[in-house]
Design a protein around this motif. Structure first.
Motif, mmCIF file in Angstrom:
data_model
loop_
_atom_site.group_PDB
_atom_site.id
_atom_site.type_symbol
_atom_site.label_atom_id
_atom_site.label_comp_id
_atom_site.label_asym_id
_atom_site.label_seq_id
_atom_site.Cartn_x
_atom_site.Cartn_y
_atom_site.Cartn_z
ATOM 1 N N UNK A 61 0.838 -1.205 0.000
ATOM 2 C CA UNK A 61 0.000 0.000 0.000
ATOM 3 C C UNK A 61 0.869 1.251 0.000
ATOM 4 N N UNK A 62 1.945 1.248 0.784
ATOM 5 C CA UNK A 62 2.836 2.406 0.830
ATOM 6 C C UNK A 62 3.440 2.710 -0.530
ATOM 7 N N UNK A 63 3.735 1.660 -1.305
ATOM 8 C CA UNK A 63 4.358 1.855 -2.611
ATOM 9 C C UNK A 63 3.427 2.563 -3.585
ATOM 10 N N UNK A 64 2.120 2.574 -3.275
ATOM 11 C CA UNK A 64 1.157 3.243 -4.154
ATOM 12 C C UNK A 64 0.668 4.573 -3.593
ATOM 13 N N UNK A 65 0.794 4.756 -2.288
ATOM 14 C CA UNK A 65 0.199 5.943 -1.657
ATOM 15 C C UNK A 65 1.230 6.888 -1.048
ATOM 16 N N UNK A 66 2.519 6.681 -1.322
ATOM 17 C CA UNK A 66 3.566 7.492 -0.685
ATOM 18 C C UNK A 66 3.444 9.009 -0.896
ATOM 19 N N UNK A 67 2.791 9.504 -1.984
ATOM 20 C CA UNK A 67 2.711 10.967 -2.111
ATOM 21 C C UNK A 67 1.795 11.641 -1.085
#
Length: 283
Positions: free
Chosen positions: A187-193
């Motif tokens: 999930x972090x890899x897609x929502x980091x911004x």
């Protein structure tokens, strides 16, 4: 933004009515000394409806699909399956009259629900298999006992609700801690911004923020915040290497409004400034 989501669902689902709840009409959740306390229980179905709760509910929501199908967060739930929402988690679910769906719902709270669900290893926000006959029978007992307002009825309701959860635990596949954390890092890899929100990940597994932080560091060897920052900087490095975007533009792409703060965070993580990194990799 939520109005756009409502319109998108309306168009995507062929004009099905979209009902938006802000929680103002929900039955109020009061504090209780009971491990579990039922707020409401009932059944519904055989209609076209999309329900959107942008703030979720203040209690736990359990849905049991008796027949037909339901769609939660674009995931299909079939007869004999259960879906659970923790408190304060946005809810989106769909019914189609053509599916002839009947479902049962249970809203509950308590002073130790998080601990019970965590200790039983019951996942949330995913379809769960339920033992159909036994589960349905206990659901009926919860409905019957919840009508009474005396002490014995409340104790019976608490017992049956805990029994219901124990049945889910018996049927649920155990999810390893490693796989739990891989779901987080994915999930972090897609929502980091977007800004980091530890409570979001804690709610995924129905644990406290402190417990989540401890589990993550135990499995991954670093804190979740450090991993989040690392993910941002890895993507920043790719943008520096592969694009002509300015440092300020890259900062915004990976979630930093202030390019100076981004440069400082980049140097702490990578060891050199973004501008030096660009000179090295653009030779």
């Amino acid at each position: 933004m939520f109005a756009k989501q409502k319109e998108a669902y309306y168009n995507e689902c062929g004009g099905i009515a979209v009902i938006v709840y802000d929680g103002s009409n929900d039955k109020k959740v009061s504090s209780t000394k009971h491990t579990v306390m039922v707020i409401s229980v009932g059944e519904c179905g055989n209609l076209d409806m999309i329900t959107l709760r942008k703030n979720g509910r203040k209690d736990w929501s359990l849905f049991y699909c008796e027949q037909g199908t339901m769609t939660f967060e674009k995931t299909t739930v079939y007869p004999g399956q259960v879906w659970i929402y923790p408190p304060d988690v946005p809810q989106t679910y769909l019914l189609r009259q053509s599916d002839n769906t009947t479902y049962h719902y249970l809203h509950f709270t308590g002073n130790a629900v998080h601990e019970v669900i965590d200790s039983l290893g019951i996942p949330t926000l995913t379809p769960l298999k339920a033992p159909k006959d036994a589960f349905f029978e206990i659901f009926k007992k919860i409905k019957k006992s919840s009508v009474g307002d005396d002490g014995l009825s409340r104790v019976r309701t608490e017992y049956y609700t805990l029994r219901l959860l124990s049945l889910l635990s018996e049927e649920s596949p155990r999810i390893s801690k490693k796989n739990m954390m891989l779901r987080v890092t994915e999930d972090m890899s897609h929502t980091y911004p977007v800004p980091y929100d530890a409570s979001k990940y804690a709610k995924m597994f129905s644990v406290s923020v402190g417990r989540f932080n401890h589990l993550f560091k135990e499995i991954m060897g670093t804190s979740p915040l450090n991993h989040y920052i690392k993910t941002r900087m890895e993507n920043a490095c790719l943008l520096i290497e592969c694009t002509e975007l300015t440092i300020a533009e890259i900062a915004q792409r990976v979630g930093y409004e202030n390019p100076v703060y981004f440069s400082q965070a980049f140097k702490r993580q990578i060891g050199i400034s973004p501008s030096v990194y660009r000179r090295i990799h653009h030779k």
